[in-house]
Design a protein around this motif. Structure first.
Motif, PDB file in Angstrom:
ATOM      1  N   PRO A 122       0.829  -1.212   0.000  1.00  0.00           N
ATOM      2  CA  PRO A 122       0.000   0.000   0.000  1.00  0.00           C
ATOM      3  C   PRO A 122       0.860   1.257   0.000  1.00  0.00           C
ATOM      4  O   PRO A 122       1.962   1.278   0.552  1.00  0.00           O
ATOM      5  CB  PRO A 122      -0.807  -0.125   1.303  1.00  0.00           C
ATOM      6  CG  PRO A 122      -0.772  -1.582   1.649  1.00  0.00           C
ATOM      7  CD  PRO A 122       0.546  -2.084   1.145  1.00  0.00           C
ATOM      8  N   GLY A 123       0.357   2.317  -0.611  1.00  0.00           N
ATOM      9  CA  GLY A 123       1.114   3.553  -0.696  1.00  0.00           C
ATOM     10  C   GLY A 123       1.481   4.122   0.653  1.00  0.00           C
ATOM     11  O   GLY A 123       2.593   4.627   0.861  1.00  0.00           O
ATOM     12  N   TYR A 124       0.545   4.017   1.621  1.00  0.00           N
ATOM     13  CA  TYR A 124       0.835   4.575   2.930  1.00  0.00           C
ATOM     14  C   TYR A 124       1.915   3.783   3.662  1.00  0.00           C
ATOM     15  O   TYR A 124       2.654   4.332   4.471  1.00  0.00           O
ATOM     16  CB  TYR A 124      -0.446   4.665   3.774  1.00  0.00           C
ATOM     17  CG  TYR A 124      -1.246   3.386   3.882  1.00  0.00           C
ATOM     18  CD1 TYR A 124      -0.964   2.439   4.847  1.00  0.00           C
ATOM     19  CD2 TYR A 124      -2.320   3.141   3.043  1.00  0.00           C
ATOM     20  CE1 TYR A 124      -1.696   1.268   4.967  1.00  0.00           C
ATOM     21  CE2 TYR A 124      -3.079   1.991   3.149  1.00  0.00           C
ATOM     22  CZ  TYR A 124      -2.761   1.049   4.109  1.00  0.00           C
ATOM     23  OH  TYR A 124      -3.503  -0.100   4.204  1.00  0.00           O
ATOM     24  N   VAL A 125       2.043   2.498   3.363  1.00  0.00           N
ATOM     25  CA  VAL A 125       3.074   1.678   4.015  1.00  0.00           C
ATOM     26  C   VAL A 125       4.460   2.072   3.519  1.00  0.00           C
ATOM     27  O   VAL A 125       5.396   2.258   4.311  1.00  0.00           O
ATOM     28  CB  VAL A 125       2.807   0.181   3.775  1.00  0.00           C
ATOM     29  CG1 VAL A 125       4.012  -0.655   4.221  1.00  0.00           C
ATOM     30  CG2 VAL A 125       1.562  -0.266   4.516  1.00  0.00           C
ATOM     31  N   ALA A 166       5.976  12.490  -2.093  1.00  0.00           N
ATOM     32  CA  ALA A 166       4.733  11.729  -2.157  1.00  0.00           C
ATOM     33  C   ALA A 166       4.519  11.157  -3.551  1.00  0.00           C
ATOM     34  O   ALA A 166       4.066  10.010  -3.712  1.00  0.00           O
ATOM     35  CB  ALA A 166       3.556  12.617  -1.753  1.00  0.00           C
ATOM     36  N   ALA A 167       4.851  11.941  -4.587  1.00  0.00           N
ATOM     37  CA  ALA A 167       4.705  11.458  -5.960  1.00  0.00           C
ATOM     38  C   ALA A 167       5.599  10.251  -6.212  1.00  0.00           C
ATOM     39  O   ALA A 167       5.188   9.271  -6.859  1.00  0.00           O
ATOM     40  CB  ALA A 167       5.021  12.581  -6.945  1.00  0.00           C
ATOM     41  N   ALA A 171       4.333   6.557  -7.158  1.00  0.00           N
ATOM     42  CA  ALA A 171       4.769   5.995  -8.427  1.00  0.00           C
ATOM     43  C   ALA A 171       5.397   4.614  -8.246  1.00  0.00           C
ATOM     44  O   ALA A 171       5.217   3.725  -9.092  1.00  0.00           O
ATOM     45  CB  ALA A 171       5.765   6.938  -9.102  1.00  0.00           C
ATOM     46  N   LEU A 172       6.109   4.407  -7.139  1.00  0.00           N
ATOM     47  CA  LEU A 172       6.765   3.116  -6.905  1.00  0.00           C
ATOM     48  C   LEU A 172       5.761   1.980  -6.726  1.00  0.00           C
ATOM     49  O   LEU A 172       6.081   0.827  -7.031  1.00  0.00           O
ATOM     50  CB  LEU A 172       7.677   3.211  -5.677  1.00  0.00           C
ATOM     51  CG  LEU A 172       9.008   3.944  -5.871  1.00  0.00           C
ATOM     52  CD1 LEU A 172       9.733   4.098  -4.547  1.00  0.00           C
ATOM     53  CD2 LEU A 172       9.891   3.213  -6.885  1.00  0.00           C
ATOM     54  N   VAL A 173       4.574   2.276  -6.222  1.00  0.00           N
ATOM     55  CA  VAL A 173       3.590   1.211  -6.010  1.00  0.00           C
ATOM     56  C   VAL A 173       2.522   1.184  -7.094  1.00  0.00           C
ATOM     57  O   VAL A 173       1.757   0.213  -7.174  1.00  0.00           O
ATOM     58  CB  VAL A 173       2.913   1.356  -4.626  1.00  0.00           C
ATOM     59  CG1 VAL A 173       3.933   1.206  -3.526  1.00  0.00           C
ATOM     60  CG2 VAL A 173       2.182   2.683  -4.497  1.00  0.00           C
ATOM     61  N   LEU A 174       2.444   2.222  -7.941  1.00  0.00           N
ATOM     62  CA  LEU A 174       1.431   2.265  -8.991  1.00  0.00           C
ATOM     63  C   LEU A 174       1.971   1.967 -10.379  1.00  0.00           C
ATOM     64  O   LEU A 174       1.190   1.651 -11.290  1.00  0.00           O
ATOM     65  CB  LEU A 174       0.753   3.647  -9.006  1.00  0.00           C
ATOM     66  CG  LEU A 174      -0.091   4.008  -7.786  1.00  0.00           C
ATOM     67  CD1 LEU A 174      -0.659   5.414  -7.923  1.00  0.00           C
ATOM     68  CD2 LEU A 174      -1.220   2.998  -7.576  1.00  0.00           C
TER      69      LEU A 174
END
Length: 570
Positions: A122-125, A166-167, A171-174
């Motif tokens: 997840p992005g928040y992780v 944040a971008a 980007a790393l997870v999407l």
């Protein structure tokens, strides 16, 4: 002439009246399946309609205050975050897709599925992990100061708690979603055009930019649109890194300021951004189609350009970078923290968090599979424009942020609770309180709106592979639609149903905004547990729940990789 015409006059009348009108009425009659599909689509669209309707509700000055203070910041940050994230994710996804599809080198077989692993985080992780590592007091900067004897003002280091940071995290997870689409597009492109470009003297780089890249434009645009929508929907990443966007503004306006109407109006604006992303995706993609390779997967493999030596090492390093940065590093850090410290509630209390997540994910998967099967079969029985429009509405929720859906779900549920409570008080002098708001019903409803598209698309794809002759044979034997579905289609749909269930299960396990807003009182899940601990700066304790979420997400990635490697999967 009169004597010959008189006997003919009555003959057309019965054919127009008695013969044709009943047929027309039967053709236009809505079946129970079609009517049910319309009802489900209306319920799914209700939260979106409820949010949009709030635009016309007076906010008591709250909206004007937002517009004059923080709204320009929300809009600017949201737009810049989308642009940066899409650019970074597209660069990584398109580059990796071309290298995997166009070249043959050592380690390619492992890298082609490992490149999908970051989508399990997840992005928040990942934001929690990198924030702890890269801040001024983190181990990276502390080590640099010790080695070189630097002070605070002696060096510059990129700020992870920023909009570019944040971008990069998102980007790393999407990027895997862009990678999946472009890899499939590159692998199915016409081999003759690529070979012709090389025969005309084009290098691998020239063939990529002049032939392969333009042909893959529809896939790139589709992947970029998905990244844009997921970026707009993100809450945990931007919240932790201190980037104020429309999504974080919805939470702040609703909970911190107690202004639900103004929060709904912010959500309506966010819906407008999502709609704009969808429209741009359609316009940019246009009527373009992929040019398929009739030779199949084996020919695509034969056309890959072999690499060796330092060129192969460079390609391996380029493909390995997003895997290391997006999965291995955060997962390894979480594993270390979980072993050294871990969740202090490990045991019975932590088991309750895990069971809540498993229970909600399992129940949501069951409900969504049932709805997807019903809607998909309704379209198979009646593929008319009304049913197609209903299915289009039913699938729109996946493009909406969880925060918007949560606000949209709470508005009608709160109205229903107030109406029922007022009627019970007036009729029986009994207060019913909140029956739907903050209940499992509301939470499952929010999940249904958010993830129904996954179930529907997967089941429809499986139904399309079942020949219509089986339906005709069952109908000829006297089976109705329900019995045909149960005895003929359902056994053939087990593989598709299992795949849909796994993906829904993994997505619900990771989902944060809707769960955080709509959940019943005092219900905690693994995602909420991770968010709370990490927000308090207790990443060591949050590592256990975060690692479990990542581990459960690997399952659908493995299944997806196997599906793509089957012949004809591309």
């Amino acid at each position: 002439m009169a004597t010959t015409a008189d006997p003919l006059k009555p003959q057309p009348a019965p054919s127009r009246g008695a013969g044709r009108k009943p047929v027309r009425r039967a053709a236009r009659r809505i079946s129970a399946w079609s009517l049910g599909a319309l009802v489900v689509a209306a319920l799914i669209a209700l939260p979106i309609v409820a949010v949009v309707a709030q635009v016309f509700v007076p906010s008591g000055g709250a909206w004007s205050h937002l517009a004059s203070t923080v709204l320009p910041l929300y809009l600017r940050n949201s737009l810049m975050l989308v642009v940066l994230t899409v650019a970074l994710a597209s660069a990584m996804g398109v580059g990796a897709g071309w290298l995997i599809a166009g070249f043959e080198f050592r380690g390619r077989g492992v890298l082609q599925w490992a490149l999908m692993l970051p989508m399990t985080v997840p992005g928040y992780v990942i934001a929690y992990v990198y924030y702890e590592q890269l801040t001024f007091a983190g181990p990276v900067q502390s080590t640099l100061r010790e080695i070189f004897g630097w002070g605070r003002r002696d060096y510059w280091f990129p700020d992870i708690a920023s909009l570019p940071g944040a971008a990069m995290m998102l980007a790393l997870v999407l990027y895997p979603y862009v990678y999946l689409l472009t890899r499939a597009a590159f692998a199915t492109q016409s081999l003759h055009l690529i070979e012709a470009a090389r025969a005309l003297g084009q290098s691998s780089r020239g063939a990529f930019f002049r032939v392969a890249l333009p042909m893959a434009r529809p896939a790139i645009v589709a992947g970029a649109a998905f990244v844009a929508m997921e970026t707009l929907a993100d809450f945990g990443t931007v919240q932790h890194l201190g980037v104020q966007t429309l999504t974080s503004g919805i939470f702040r306006t609703w909970f911190a300021r107690g202004e639900p109407v103004a929060a709904a109006q912010l959500a309506a604006m966010l819906i407008g951004f999502v709609a704009l992303a969808l429209v741009l995706e359609r316009l940019l993609r246009g009527s373009r189609r992929y040019v398929g390779d009739p030779a199949g997967k084996s020919a695509s493999a034969a056309a890959r350009h072999p690499l060796s030596g330092w060129r192969a090492l460079i390609v391996m390093a380029l493909c390995a970078f997003p895997i290391v940065a997006g999965f291995l590093f955060p997962a390894g850090d979480l594993l270390r923290r979980a072993i050294e410290v871990g969740d202090p509630m490990w045991g019975e209390r932590f088991l309750a968090f895990a069971l809540n997540s498993l229970w909600l994910a399992g129940l949501a998967a069951l409900v969504l599979l049932s709805l997807g099967l019903f809607l998909g079969y309704a379209r198979r029985l009646d593929g008319g424009p009304l049913v197609r429009a209903a299915l289009g509405v039913a699938g729109i929720g996946y493009a909406m942020p969880g925060a918007v859906i949560a606000v949209g779900v709470l508005l009608p549920l709160a109205w229903a609770d107030r109406t029922l409570d007022a009627w019970m008080r007036a009729s029986f002098d009994i207060s019913t309180g909140l029956l739907l708001t903050g209940s499992y019903v509301g939470l499952i409803f929010a999940y249904s709106v958010r993830f129904l598209s996954i179930s529907l698309n997967t089941i429809e794809a499986s139904l399309q592979r079942i020949p219509p002759s089986l339906d005709d044979a069952a109908r000829g034997l006297g089976s109705g639609p329900g019995r045909t579905l149960a005895t003929v289609h359902f056994p053939l749909l087990r593989g598709g149903l299992l795949s849909a269930a796994i993906f829904i299960f993994a997505d619900v396990m990771k989902e944060l905004p809707a769960t955080l807003i709509v959940r019943p009182f005092n219900l905690d899940t693994l995602a909420i547990r991770t968010y709370r601990l990490a927000s308090d700066g207790r990443l060591d304790e949050a590592s256990t729940s975060a690692l479990l979420i990542v581990a459960l997400g690997i399952i659908p990635v493995i299944l997806l990789s196997r599906a793509m490697d089957r012949p004809g999967a591309h």
